[in-house]
Scaffold this motif. Sequence first.
Motif, mmCIF file in Angstrom:
data_model
loop_
_atom_site.group_PDB
_atom_site.id
_atom_site.type_symbol
_atom_site.label_atom_id
_atom_site.label_comp_id
_atom_site.label_asym_id
_atom_site.label_seq_id
_atom_site.Cartn_x
_atom_site.Cartn_y
_atom_site.Cartn_z
ATOM 1 N N UNK A 26 0.808 -1.135 -0.060
ATOM 2 C CA UNK A 26 0.055 -0.129 0.016
ATOM 3 C C UNK A 26 0.945 1.307 -0.080
ATOM 4 N N UNK A 27 1.752 1.399 0.948
ATOM 5 C CA UNK A 27 2.738 2.325 0.953
ATOM 6 C C UNK A 27 3.530 2.695 -0.545
ATOM 7 N N UNK A 28 3.963 1.418 -1.113
ATOM 8 C CA UNK A 28 4.870 1.576 -2.165
ATOM 9 C C UNK A 28 3.796 1.964 -3.238
ATOM 10 N N UNK A 29 2.956 1.238 -3.576
ATOM 11 C CA UNK A 29 1.800 1.872 -4.714
ATOM 12 C C UNK A 29 1.167 3.144 -4.404
ATOM 13 N N UNK A 30 1.268 3.582 -3.328
ATOM 14 C CA UNK A 30 0.644 5.000 -3.221
ATOM 15 C C UNK A 30 1.842 5.971 -3.531
ATOM 16 N N UNK A 31 3.091 5.623 -3.264
ATOM 17 C CA UNK A 31 4.172 6.487 -3.465
ATOM 18 C C UNK A 31 4.675 6.537 -4.852
ATOM 19 N N UNK A 81 -2.314 -6.349 -5.463
ATOM 20 C CA UNK A 81 -3.183 -5.330 -5.918
ATOM 21 C C UNK A 81 -4.647 -5.537 -5.641
ATOM 22 N N UNK A 82 -4.928 -6.594 -6.236
ATOM 23 C CA UNK A 82 -6.474 -7.071 -6.240
ATOM 24 C C UNK A 82 -6.929 -7.090 -4.732
ATOM 25 N N UNK A 83 -6.099 -7.738 -3.730
ATOM 26 C CA UNK A 83 -6.512 -7.722 -2.201
ATOM 27 C C UNK A 83 -6.834 -6.416 -1.673
ATOM 28 N N UNK A 84 -5.741 -5.458 -2.001
ATOM 29 C CA UNK A 84 -5.921 -4.182 -1.653
ATOM 30 C C UNK A 84 -7.138 -3.542 -1.997
ATOM 31 N N UNK A 85 -7.301 -3.639 -3.366
ATOM 32 C CA UNK A 85 -8.503 -2.933 -3.911
ATOM 33 C C UNK A 85 -9.758 -3.579 -3.298
ATOM 34 N N UNK A 132 -10.354 -5.152 -0.510
ATOM 35 C CA UNK A 132 -10.804 -4.599 0.711
ATOM 36 C C UNK A 132 -11.201 -3.330 1.025
ATOM 37 N N UNK A 133 -10.722 -2.346 0.299
ATOM 38 C CA UNK A 133 -10.810 -1.100 0.239
ATOM 39 C C UNK A 133 -12.402 -0.631 -0.098
ATOM 40 N N UNK A 134 -12.859 -1.498 -1.051
ATOM 41 C CA UNK A 134 -14.084 -1.486 -1.726
ATOM 42 C C UNK A 134 -14.933 -2.099 -0.694
ATOM 43 N N UNK A 135 -14.799 -3.137 0.031
ATOM 44 C CA UNK A 135 -15.612 -4.051 0.832
ATOM 45 C C UNK A 135 -15.871 -3.023 2.224
ATOM 46 N N UNK A 136 -14.841 -2.418 2.444
ATOM 47 C CA UNK A 136 -14.939 -1.628 3.867
ATOM 48 C C UNK A 136 -15.620 -0.155 3.531
ATOM 49 N N UNK A 137 -15.476 0.093 2.447
ATOM 50 C CA UNK A 137 -16.061 1.536 2.144
ATOM 51 C C UNK A 137 -17.709 1.176 1.856
ATOM 52 N N UNK A 138 -18.206 -0.022 1.406
ATOM 53 C CA UNK A 138 -19.420 -0.176 1.341
ATOM 54 C C UNK A 138 -20.185 -0.649 2.702
ATOM 55 N N UNK A 139 -19.475 -1.147 3.452
ATOM 56 C CA UNK A 139 -19.932 -1.601 4.796
ATOM 57 C C UNK A 139 -20.137 -0.420 5.899
ATOM 58 N N UNK A 140 -19.106 0.720 5.467
ATOM 59 C CA UNK A 140 -19.126 1.934 6.242
ATOM 60 C C UNK A 140 -20.497 2.488 5.983
ATOM 61 N N UNK A 141 -20.795 2.659 4.592
ATOM 62 C CA UNK A 141 -21.671 3.194 4.355
ATOM 63 C C UNK A 141 -23.026 2.744 4.779
ATOM 64 N N UNK A 142 -23.221 1.394 4.563
ATOM 65 C CA UNK A 142 -24.499 0.459 5.368
ATOM 66 C C UNK A 142 -24.558 0.766 6.837
ATOM 67 N N UNK A 152 -5.045 3.887 0.292
ATOM 68 C CA UNK A 152 -5.774 2.756 -0.556
ATOM 69 C C UNK A 152 -6.893 3.325 -1.399
ATOM 70 N N UNK A 153 -7.369 4.373 -1.158
ATOM 71 C CA UNK A 153 -8.486 4.881 -2.165
ATOM 72 C C UNK A 153 -7.620 5.461 -3.269
#
Lengths: 190, 190
Positions: free
Chosen positions: A15-20, A53-57, A59-69, A99-100
Amino acid sequence: MPKTNMKDTIKNVSIDLFYKKGYFASSINDIARAAGIQKSSIYYHYSNKEDILFDILKTAMIDLDSKLESRLAGIKKTEERMRTAIYCHTLFHMRRQKEVLISDSELRGLTVDNYKIIIEMRDKYDRKFQSILKKGMDEGVFAENNYKILSNAIITMCTAVSIWFNPHGQLSKEKIAQIYADFNLKAIKV
Amino acid sequence: MPKTNMKDTIKNVSIDLFYKKGYFASSINDIARAAGIQKSSIYYHYSNKEDILFDILKTAMIDLDSKLESRLAGIKKTEERMRTAIYCHTLFHMRRQKEVLISDSELRGLTVDNYKIIIEMRDKYDRKFQSILKKGMDEGVFAENNYKILSNAIITMCTAVSIWFNPHGQLSKEKIAQIYADFNLKAIKV
DNA sequence: GTCTATAGATGGATAGAC
DNA sequence: GTCTATCCATCTATAGAC
């Protein structure tokens, strides 16, 4: 204290590396070095680079959606649902900034099947915003307009907070999310 | 008919490739193949790969800024200046969709010196929005608020139109730019 | 101004020992 | 579960002919 899990370590340094540096500019070697292991050891935990990469993406999407719900649960008034959704979305994009940002710039790193999975999750999430916005227009609490365009406009604005947000700035994440919610509510109300 | 210029051809196929696959995922070989020459011939026109990216980003930034300046010329009323700036920015991000998307996701492909040049141009452009917004607040035509936050919010919303805009969609670029201008003006007015 | 040929480095990924 | 060693593809860039 939490058990040190190498798979999590690999994910976090990635996450750090892909971000940077970005996904393609980050090598398996870079990841291994940051995780403190040899590059071949990565393949014990992940089958290939894209898998990380897929794991990161995902997880982020699942967390985003569950926060909203969970934030929306129990809220009935459409205006309040819209305000909550915008606030929640904006806050998430500051709290999970790295992550986003990866989600928004590295989707091309995915092969077709994985790409489709993420896009489908994202579309489903987007439709929740669209449906609240449309409901408000139908009820007459929001001004009549093209709800898909406005929904895109609002979501992308709040997503982009991740681009300029500075964790060391003066305003708190909550205050900024509040400003974003107020701004957009004012724009869509009758 | 215009003279076919190989340097322009290289630039144009690079815009297509960087847009579709990303900068790091596009190789000099890909560019050469698309331009119909051998990869070594690229180096006669550009000193290296980054030079192509820099050329694309610099041109886009110069064009964006000069469009804004010419549109704003002669407009005195602050509200009208803001509306024009938003309309112009949004329109540009649909008309030059590929280049601005590259600008927003491939900045990391630049080395420090080139990066600084682009960021400086971008900051200067951003400050023009900030100054109009602040002036409106001082004059009392826009509601008092954190002008830097709002300026970032507005600019990023209008920039992000490039992410979802579909050239084959039903609404014209001009109509969408109009919706964006109306939306944001309503949100910032007293 | 474009070509062929190639240098030299680095990439992702695998084999097999411990 | 992590290591060493290595394969082979691909990358950016250069040299030098035409």
